[in-house]
Scaffold this motif. Structure first.
Motif, short mmCIF file in Angstrom:
data_model
loop_
_atom_site.label_atom_id
_atom_site.label_comp_id
_atom_site.label_asym_id
_atom_site.label_seq_id
_atom_site.Cartn_x
_atom_site.Cartn_y
_atom_site.Cartn_z
N SER A 192 42.00 67.24 70.19
CA SER A 192 40.64 66.73 70.00
C SER A 192 39.89 67.59 68.99
O SER A 192 40.25 68.74 68.72
CB SER A 192 39.88 66.73 71.33
N GLU A 193 38.83 67.02 68.43
CA GLU A 193 37.99 67.77 67.49
C GLU A 193 37.38 69.00 68.15
O GLU A 193 37.27 70.04 67.53
CB GLU A 193 36.88 66.85 66.92
N GLU A 194 36.99 68.87 69.43
CA GLU A 194 36.39 70.01 70.14
C GLU A 194 37.40 71.13 70.31
O GLU A 194 37.07 72.30 70.12
CB GLU A 194 35.87 69.56 71.51
N ASN A 228 36.88 74.81 68.64
CA ASN A 228 36.92 76.04 69.43
C ASN A 228 37.96 77.01 68.89
O ASN A 228 37.73 78.22 68.85
CB ASN A 228 37.19 75.73 70.90
N PHE A 229 39.11 76.50 68.47
CA PHE A 229 40.15 77.36 67.91
C PHE A 229 39.64 78.05 66.65
O PHE A 229 39.78 79.26 66.49
CB PHE A 229 41.41 76.55 67.58
N HIS A 253 50.12 69.29 65.58
CA HIS A 253 51.51 68.93 65.84
C HIS A 253 52.38 70.14 66.18
O HIS A 253 53.44 69.99 66.79
CB HIS A 253 52.10 68.22 64.63
N TYR A 254 51.96 71.33 65.78
CA TYR A 254 52.72 72.56 66.02
C TYR A 254 51.82 73.64 66.60
O TYR A 254 51.57 74.67 65.95
CB TYR A 254 53.36 73.06 64.71
N PRO A 255 51.29 73.43 67.81
CA PRO A 255 50.34 74.40 68.38
C PRO A 255 50.95 75.79 68.54
O PRO A 255 50.23 76.79 68.47
CB PRO A 255 49.97 73.79 69.73
N GLN A 256 52.26 75.88 68.70
CA GLN A 256 52.91 77.18 68.86
C GLN A 256 52.84 78.01 67.58
O GLN A 256 53.04 79.23 67.62
CB GLN A 256 54.38 77.01 69.32
N LEU A 257 52.54 77.38 66.44
CA LEU A 257 52.43 78.10 65.17
C LEU A 257 50.99 78.36 64.74
O LEU A 257 50.74 78.85 63.64
CB LEU A 257 53.15 77.31 64.06
N ALA A 258 50.04 78.05 65.60
CA ALA A 258 48.62 78.16 65.25
C ALA A 258 48.24 79.59 64.86
O ALA A 258 47.43 79.78 63.95
CB ALA A 258 47.74 77.68 66.40
#
Length: 109
Positions: free
Chosen positions: A6-8, A12-13, A69-74
């Motif tokens: 989501s945009e939220e 936040n990130f 798509h790749y949250p583990q690489l954030a």
């Protein structure tokens, strides 16, 4: 694992201390130069802060693999590169001030 759908969640990130710290590391590693311009033999560096004025935004830190798509690489430094605003917009297919090329060149019947 955190999701960034989501945009939220994305907002936040990008406001987090962890992101801000890693973003600074990426800018320092890349000498505050647009890496795409550099690959093309051009130079585009960050603006300089003038006392009493708001610093103009020249550079973004780009996720090569998007966090959605790749949250583990954030928060992986190797997944980041510094890009100028123009290159970053091109990378995300955001074109301003010019016509986008039509996807199809067929005649309409």
């Amino acid at each position: 694992m955190t999701e960034y759908k989501s945009e939220e969640q994305k907002r936040n990130f990008y406001k987090s201390g962890a992101w801000n710290k890693l973003r600074q590391q990426a800018l320092d590693r890349d000498n505050r130069e647009c890496q795409q311009c550099k690959r093309e033999g051009k130079v585009h560096v960050d603006s300089i802060k003038v006392e009493g004025e708001r610093k103009s935004v020249e550079l973004n830190v780009h996720h090569k693999y998007e966090i959605e798509h790749y949250p583990q690489l954030a928060l992986v430094l190797d997944n980041l590169e510094t890009l100028c605003l123009q290159c970053h917009n091109k990378m995300h297919d955001r074109v301003f001030g010019e016509q986008k090329k039509k996807k199809w060149d067929d005649e309409r019947w």
